[in-house]
Design a protein around this motif. Structure first.
Motif, PDB file in Angstrom:
ATOM      1  N   UNK A 140       0.829  -1.208   0.000  1.00 54.67           N
ATOM      2  CA  UNK A 140       0.000   0.000   0.000  1.00 54.67           C
ATOM      3  C   UNK A 140       0.863   1.258   0.000  1.00 54.67           C
ATOM      4  N   UNK A 141       1.885   1.252   0.853  1.00 54.95           N
ATOM      5  CA  UNK A 141       2.763   2.420   0.945  1.00 54.95           C
ATOM      6  C   UNK A 141       3.444   2.697  -0.391  1.00 54.95           C
ATOM      7  N   UNK A 142       4.033   1.667  -0.971  1.00 55.72           N
ATOM      8  CA  UNK A 142       4.782   1.859  -2.215  1.00 55.72           C
ATOM      9  C   UNK A 142       3.860   2.250  -3.361  1.00 55.72           C
ATOM     10  N   UNK A 143       2.694   1.604  -3.455  1.00 54.89           N
ATOM     11  CA  UNK A 143       1.764   1.912  -4.539  1.00 54.89           C
ATOM     12  C   UNK A 143       1.289   3.360  -4.458  1.00 54.89           C
ATOM     13  N   UNK A 144       0.987   3.819  -3.245  1.00 54.28           N
ATOM     14  CA  UNK A 144       0.538   5.197  -3.085  1.00 54.28           C
ATOM     15  C   UNK A 144       1.688   6.183  -3.307  1.00 54.28           C
ATOM     16  N   UNK A 145       2.876   5.814  -2.862  1.00 53.90           N
ATOM     17  CA  UNK A 145       4.041   6.690  -3.035  1.00 53.90           C
ATOM     18  C   UNK A 145       4.353   6.915  -4.509  1.00 53.90           C
ATOM     19  N   UNK A 146       4.296   5.843  -5.301  1.00 55.14           N
ATOM     20  CA  UNK A 146       4.663   5.928  -6.719  1.00 55.14           C
ATOM     21  C   UNK A 146       3.455   6.084  -7.636  1.00 55.14           C
ATOM     22  N   UNK A 147       2.252   6.124  -7.068  1.00 52.60           N
ATOM     23  CA  UNK A 147       1.062   6.340  -7.880  1.00 52.60           C
ATOM     24  C   UNK A 147       0.743   5.187  -8.810  1.00 52.60           C
ATOM     25  N   UNK A 148       0.962   3.944  -8.340  1.00 50.00           N
ATOM     26  CA  UNK A 148       0.715   2.765  -9.166  1.00 50.00           C
ATOM     27  C   UNK A 148      -0.672   2.195  -8.824  1.00 50.00           C
ATOM     28  N   UNK A 149      -1.609   2.155  -9.763  1.00 55.31           N
ATOM     29  CA  UNK A 149      -2.918   1.550  -9.488  1.00 55.31           C
ATOM     30  C   UNK A 149      -2.749   0.087  -9.058  1.00 55.31           C
ATOM     31  N   UNK A 150      -3.309  -0.260  -7.918  1.00 55.16           N
ATOM     32  CA  UNK A 150      -2.990  -1.558  -7.295  1.00 55.16           C
ATOM     33  C   UNK A 150      -4.222  -2.208  -6.688  1.00 55.16           C
ATOM     34  N   UNK A 151      -4.239  -3.526  -6.759  1.00 55.29           N
ATOM     35  CA  UNK A 151      -5.209  -4.353  -6.040  1.00 55.29           C
ATOM     36  C   UNK A 151      -4.443  -5.357  -5.197  1.00 55.29           C
ATOM     37  N   UNK A 152      -4.828  -5.479  -3.940  1.00 53.22           N
ATOM     38  CA  UNK A 152      -4.333  -6.542  -3.069  1.00 53.22           C
ATOM     39  C   UNK A 152      -5.432  -7.592  -2.982  1.00 53.22           C
ATOM     40  N   UNK A 153      -5.139  -8.802  -3.471  1.00 54.88           N
ATOM     41  CA  UNK A 153      -6.140  -9.867  -3.540  1.00 54.88           C
ATOM     42  C   UNK A 153      -5.831 -10.933  -2.500  1.00 54.88           C
ATOM     43  N   UNK A 154      -6.710 -11.048  -1.504  1.00 52.87           N
ATOM     44  CA  UNK A 154      -6.533 -12.046  -0.443  1.00 52.87           C
ATOM     45  C   UNK A 154      -7.130 -13.374  -0.906  1.00 52.87           C
ATOM     46  N   UNK A 155      -6.262 -14.241  -1.380  1.00 56.52           N
ATOM     47  CA  UNK A 155      -6.699 -15.455  -2.049  1.00 56.52           C
ATOM     48  C   UNK A 155      -7.015 -16.570  -1.069  1.00 56.52           C
ATOM     49  N   UNK A 156      -8.065 -17.311  -1.403  1.00 56.31           N
ATOM     50  CA  UNK A 156      -8.417 -18.508  -0.655  1.00 56.31           C
ATOM     51  C   UNK A 156      -7.627 -19.687  -1.212  1.00 56.31           C
ATOM     52  N   UNK A 157      -8.208 -20.843  -1.355  1.00 54.30           N
ATOM     53  CA  UNK A 157      -7.496 -22.078  -1.707  1.00 54.30           C
ATOM     54  C   UNK A 157      -7.456 -22.264  -3.224  1.00 54.30           C
ATOM     55  N   UNK A 158      -6.317 -22.020  -3.888  1.00 49.22           N
ATOM     56  CA  UNK A 158      -6.239 -22.271  -5.326  1.00 49.22           C
ATOM     57  C   UNK A 158      -6.018 -23.757  -5.600  1.00 49.22           C
ATOM     58  N   UNK A 159      -6.670 -24.265  -6.636  1.00 45.66           N
ATOM     59  CA  UNK A 159      -6.516 -25.680  -6.967  1.00 45.66           C
ATOM     60  C   UNK A 159      -6.903 -25.872  -8.426  1.00 45.66           C
TER      61      UNK A 159
END
Length: 307
Positions: free
Chosen positions: A157-176
């Motif tokens: 979050x800090x880096x994305x806001x600092x550099x103005x990079x559009x970002x999504x943080x995706x909290x993933x469940x169980x990939x299979x």
């Protein structure tokens, strides 16, 4: 909902040789110019990635100098993860690493960071909302994992806001999927009579995410990225419990799951899908179909004739 157009674009995928990211490389390489980043300790991994039509890029997120090999890209999917059990190493590679990666890719149109539902504190069977309490969920099996993932989200979050990079943080469940995952390990345990540890407070619900769905939905996550940084759950629209999918594996194979209750087990971690659905829509693969396909792809000889 907005879907990122990757046709002919340049996309960086980190952790490219891992179980989650490799299918992304395979799926996107025919449509975009894919730069597949990993350590590449084995030459056969590099050869496999190159054979998919992607460009292997050797990086080590604990070594910022190695990121100089990354070219200018339009999109980034960061699926790299270190879980060595050493706090110094895992915090450096995961948390500091994502900061240096965003700084390097500061001109990207969108950045998706793959986090985990393992950042949530255990709070019983209720599906987790993005605003729910965080905690050291996975310590019993992976002592650094949850803490490192929480720290990484903050640096992201800090880096994305600092550099103005559009970002999504995706909290993933169980990939299979056809390439394995947690249900695959459960099948192997059942086949060999190994007890499967579950939390006493059942059912142990999760939101399993099939590879077909995440290959499609990553593009919508890229489309949902903003400079304010969006945090969302990322899993299957259906909840299913460990008990439920192991029993289903038993129906398909004849193996019998042996459940061992333990307070130290992870416990239920299904997700509230409200925000996810508003951003990327519902997933399509029924978990039963996905597990049947997984077994057919990886262990067809274990299937009953009628399955």
């Amino acid at each position: 909902m907005k879907r990122a157009d990757i046709e002919g674009k340049r996309i960086l995928i980190t952790g490219a040789t891992g179980q989650f990211a490799k299918p992304l490389v395979a799926a996107y390489a025919g449509r975009a110019q894919v730069f597949a980043a990993a350590r590449y300790g084995k030459e056969e991994d590099r050869a496999e990635i190159a054979a998919m039509g992607a460009t292997p890029v050797r990086i080590d997120l604990s070594d910022p100098a190695s990121l100089e090999t990354i070219p200018e890209v339009d999109y980034v999917v960061n699926a790299a993860v270190a879980k060595t059990g050493d706090f110094d190493r895992d915090l450096q590679e995961n948390a500091e690493g994502v900061g240096f990666l965003i700084a390097k890719c500061r001109n990207a149109k969108a950045f998706v960071h793959i986090s985990t539902t393992g950042v949530y504190a255990y709070e019983g069977l209720a599906p987790r909302k993005e605003t729910d309490a965080l905690g050291d969920n996975h310590r019993s099996m992976m002592p650094t994992y949850s803490i490192a993932k929480i720290a990484t989200e903050s640096v992201c979050r800090f880096a994305a806001k600092t550099y103005g990079v559009p970002t999504v943080i995706a909290r993933m469940s169980v990939p299979y999927g056809d390439n394995g995952g947690w249900p695959w390990y459960h099948l192997l345990m059942m086949q060999n009579g190994v007890p499967i540890t579950i939390h006493p407070e059942g059912p142990n619900l999760y939101s399993p995410l099939h590879v077909d769905d995440y290959v499609e939905k990553i593009l919508y996550l890229l489309g949902a990225a903003t400079k304010e940084v969006v945090t969302t759950n990322f899993g299957g629209s259906q909840a299913a419990s460990v008990e439920e999918w192991c029993e289903y594996i038993g129906e398909l194979t004849g193996f019998t799951p042996i459940f061992q209750k333990d307070e130290a087990a992870f416990g239920a971690l299904s997700i509230d899908t409200t925000k996810m659905h508003s951003l990327i829509g519902e997933t399509k693969v029924d978990w039963r179909d996905g597990i049947r396909r997984m077994i057919k792809a990886l262990a067809p000889d274990t299937l009953k004739t009628a399955a």
